[in-house]
Design a protein around this motif. Structure first.
Motif, mmCIF file in Angstrom:
data_model
loop_
_atom_site.group_PDB
_atom_site.id
_atom_site.type_symbol
_atom_site.label_atom_id
_atom_site.label_comp_id
_atom_site.label_asym_id
_atom_site.label_seq_id
_atom_site.Cartn_x
_atom_site.Cartn_y
_atom_site.Cartn_z
ATOM 1 N N UNK A 72 0.884 -1.298 -0.121
ATOM 2 C CA UNK A 72 -0.078 0.310 -0.115
ATOM 3 C C UNK A 72 0.774 1.402 -0.057
ATOM 4 N N UNK A 73 1.987 1.108 0.589
ATOM 5 C CA UNK A 73 2.885 2.463 0.874
ATOM 6 C C UNK A 73 3.430 2.767 -0.573
ATOM 7 N N UNK A 74 4.084 1.669 -1.203
ATOM 8 C CA UNK A 74 4.662 1.566 -2.394
ATOM 9 C C UNK A 74 3.787 2.230 -3.470
ATOM 10 N N UNK B 205 9.340 1.688 -5.216
ATOM 11 C CA UNK B 205 9.883 0.939 -4.045
ATOM 12 C C UNK B 205 10.726 -0.324 -4.395
ATOM 13 N N UNK B 206 11.755 -0.854 -3.884
ATOM 14 C CA UNK B 206 12.401 -1.996 -4.467
ATOM 15 C C UNK B 206 11.703 -3.222 -4.288
ATOM 16 N N UNK B 207 10.926 -3.443 -3.136
ATOM 17 C CA UNK B 207 10.366 -4.653 -2.851
ATOM 18 C C UNK B 207 8.821 -4.826 -3.683
ATOM 19 N N UNK B 208 8.402 -3.516 -4.301
ATOM 20 C CA UNK B 208 7.152 -3.677 -4.711
ATOM 21 C C UNK B 208 7.218 -4.597 -6.118
ATOM 22 N N UNK B 209 6.065 -5.248 -6.547
ATOM 23 C CA UNK B 209 6.418 -6.032 -7.716
ATOM 24 C C UNK B 209 4.957 -5.195 -8.669
ATOM 25 N N UNK B 210 5.171 -4.696 -9.690
ATOM 26 C CA UNK B 210 4.532 -4.271 -10.642
ATOM 27 C C UNK B 210 3.429 -5.396 -11.145
ATOM 28 N N UNK B 211 2.358 -5.116 -11.293
ATOM 29 C CA UNK B 211 1.435 -6.244 -12.168
ATOM 30 C C UNK B 211 2.090 -6.222 -13.648
ATOM 31 N N UNK B 212 2.364 -7.366 -14.158
ATOM 32 C CA UNK B 212 2.769 -7.502 -15.515
ATOM 33 C C UNK B 212 1.555 -8.532 -16.357
ATOM 34 N N UNK B 213 0.455 -8.228 -16.180
ATOM 35 C CA UNK B 213 -0.385 -9.178 -16.603
ATOM 36 C C UNK B 213 -0.374 -10.772 -16.178
ATOM 37 N N UNK B 214 -1.553 -11.645 -16.392
ATOM 38 C CA UNK B 214 -1.853 -12.871 -15.774
ATOM 39 C C UNK B 214 -0.726 -13.662 -16.559
ATOM 40 N N UNK B 215 0.268 -14.316 -15.742
ATOM 41 C CA UNK B 215 1.051 -15.577 -16.476
ATOM 42 C C UNK B 215 0.392 -16.554 -17.262
#
Ligand SMILES: Cc1cc2nc3c(=O)[nH]c(=O)nc-3n(C[C@H](O)[C@H](O)[C@H](O)COP(=O)(O)O)c2cc1C
Length: 196
Positions: free
Chosen positions: A173-175, A185-195
């Motif tokens: 949430x903070x990221x 934020x280094x530990x936040x993973x952006x959504x890149x679509x469903x695998x």
């Protein structure tokens, strides 16, 4: 050695809504982000909830910021549009402070800084928190959201990121709250679509 003129200063307001762990995490992420610095203004309400929700003292939180001011310091830098900032975040944002920003009632340095952020057309992120929301709260949020640069970002949980702890969810949430300022934020993973 960094020079504050070369860094982007984010004004960080904190109020007495629930969600003070988000404030702490935002300050930590800003601290780790190259080229950014934080300027903290905590309301008196935030001090009460800080103790309840984090067990931290005001001084420990202030130590995470690059600079801080009391809400009564109405003549401090963030009270002026000529003070260099990249914008402001209020995390968490109580319904009282939301109403103050909505009406332009710039009584404290925190409210004045938000008022200045709007008039200077800089990004203003409001992590507004209350439940349930009354028609008054919703009207204030809706009208503020129409102002260019203002983002209403309640602390909503996401489950698709597979966060397994409350700390992970708080980080996510903070990221997201800090993205409008260009902070990754280094530990936040952006959504890149469903695998596949
Ligand atoms: C433990 C606790 C939790 C609170 N949670 C909220 C909340 O989630 N949202 C809210 O609008 N007010 C909440 N409040 C009430 C605010 O702290 C109160 O309205 C205060 O006057 C806000 O002032 P400020 O915006 O200047 O900090 C809470 C108060 C306490 C003591």
């Amino acid at each position: 050695m960094s020079d504050e003129r070369d860094e982007q200063r984010i004004v960080v307001g904190a109020t007495g809504a629930s969600g003070l762990p988000l404030l702490v995490q935002c300050l930590r992420i800003i601290r780790e982000a190259d080229g950014f610095r934080s300027c903290l203004i905590m309301s008196h309400g935030a001090r009460t909830t800080l103790a309840w929700e984090t067990g931290l003292g005001v001084d420990e939180v202030r130590a995470l910021a690059d600079e801080w001011y009391e809400p009564e310091e109405i003549g401090a830098g963030p009270a002026s549009g000529s003070y260099r900032t990249a914008g402001m975040i209020v995390v968490p944002c109580s319904m009282k402070t939301l109403a103050g920003i909505h009406s332009g009632y710039a009584e404290t340095l925190l409210l004045r800084a938000a008022d200045v952020t709007i008039k200077e057309q800089r990004p203003l992120v409001l992590c507004a928190r209350e439940s349930p929301l009354s028609p008054i709260h919703l009207r204030n949020m809706q009208e503020l959201s129409m102002i260019p640069g203002v983002r209403i970002c309640p602390p909503m949980l996401t489950f698709y990121g597979n966060a397994s702890t409350i700390e992970d969810m708080t980080y996510d949430v903070a990221a997201r709250l800090l993205m409008p300022f260009g902070i990754e934020a280094p530990r936040y993973h952006r959504w890149n679509g469903l695998g596949e």
